[in-house]
Scaffold this active site. Sequence first.
Site, PDB file in Angstrom:
ATOM      1  N   ASN A  67     -21.103  45.336  -3.458  1.00 46.35           N
ATOM      2  CA  ASN A  67     -19.807  45.072  -2.823  1.00 46.35           C
ATOM      3  C   ASN A  67     -19.656  45.761  -1.467  1.00 46.35           C
ATOM      4  OD1 ASN A  67     -18.930  45.028  -6.082  1.00 46.35           O
ATOM      5  ND2 ASN A  67     -18.089  43.386  -4.824  1.00 46.35           N
ATOM      6  N   ARG A 100     -25.556  40.512 -15.130  1.00 49.97           N
ATOM      7  CA  ARG A 100     -24.528  40.492 -16.157  1.00 49.97           C
ATOM      8  C   ARG A 100     -24.778  39.347 -17.148  1.00 49.97           C
ATOM      9  NH1 ARG A 100     -19.572  41.075 -11.921  1.00 49.97           N
ATOM     10  NH2 ARG A 100     -20.976  39.652 -10.794  1.00 49.97           N
TER      11      ARG A 100
END
Length: 427
Positions: free
Chosen positions: A163, A299
């Site tokens: 991020n 994920r």
Amino acid sequence: MKFPFRLALLAALIPTASFAAVIGTNVPATPVTAERIANAPAWKDYLDRSIRQRQADQDFFHAELKAHGLSQSTPPPFSPNPRGTPLDQSAAWYARPESQRIADCVISYQTPAGGWSKHTDFARHVRAPGEAFAVDNSSHILITNDFDIPADVNWNYIGTFDNDATFTELHFLAKVINADPHATNAAAWRAAFLHGLDYMFAAQFPNGGWPQVWPLQGGYHDEITFNDDAMLHVIQMMQKVAAGRDEFAFVPAEYRTRALASYRHGLECLLAAQTVVNGQRTIWCQQNDAITLQPASARNYEMPSLSSGESGSITLFLMQLPDPDSNVIAAVRGAVAWFKKTGIMDHAYARTENDGRRLIAAPGNGPIWSRYYEIGTDRPIFGDRDKSIHDDVNELSRERRNGYGWYRDSGKQVIEEYSLWSKQHPE
């Protein structure tokens, strides 16, 4: 990275049905472990340094708590985006007292290793003793054996390139330093910036890649991470520092030399990670195994696959390189050919009145690209929270359909810019 199998996902997924929307089940990524690198001295040294640095970071924090008589840490302010440290302001803006105050706050949150975490508002105030280096970055939706369960909930994403973290803070500091190199705290900002570069140098894998989190955290965080342009941003930082222009003119020659070597090694890894199917270059995956460069998962809903979004950013970056060599040129041509082949027309991923976002017919719309494609078939694929892999986005749970960007126009700018680039670099 060669991947000759037509149904490449079969190497990483457990098939559950032959003719159904569910085509497999995602499996966890393989972290960097002592067993895997036992016969690789450079990797062993890397892992040892990572373990020592993680322990040093934690020892520093625990000693700080003890020195101030604190029994537990306090959370820092949360921010979904680094809005307090913008990178698009004028030089005069970065010379303002308020910008310099923010720089003081930023360096106070730098970890002992030299990085920063994510989702933290570094512009709010100077870090207080005992204040955590990061907010709670744990997922709020977890299932049994979830890939996102941290090994230590109290030490998660400290520090990271995810991020835009670390990259943003370093770039912001460089702009503030350049705007007023004689400011009262300029020496402290410079020291923090160089410490951040040391962090990036230390985090680079022996093969030139970068993980998502360093010191290594385990799980999918150990993989070479193109997701959210994490590794690409580090390469771009090294490229800019090595050039020593504009806001990076203050960087000492020694660091510029190291940055150039790091940039070249990173670029080599990036090119080596491009997926090759049956001798043809395609695009890049979102994550690659740190050691083997094979496609890797992240994920639960992020399976080994070709990733259009990150590949668009990578291809645009490669087209901006001056004097590209034959390897770069071949990489660009292969990626653009893939984008041209896989664009989806007359469809849109849009909100419906009663059932959230879905892929719907939209005559005249496009091209758009699925976020993920099966390696070898170029079939769009989609992951759900329960680790199931689908070939139809509309079959996903409502939570995942609405909570993830499954389609994008990643290739449009790539194809547009290639039309000029190809004239400058004809076959």
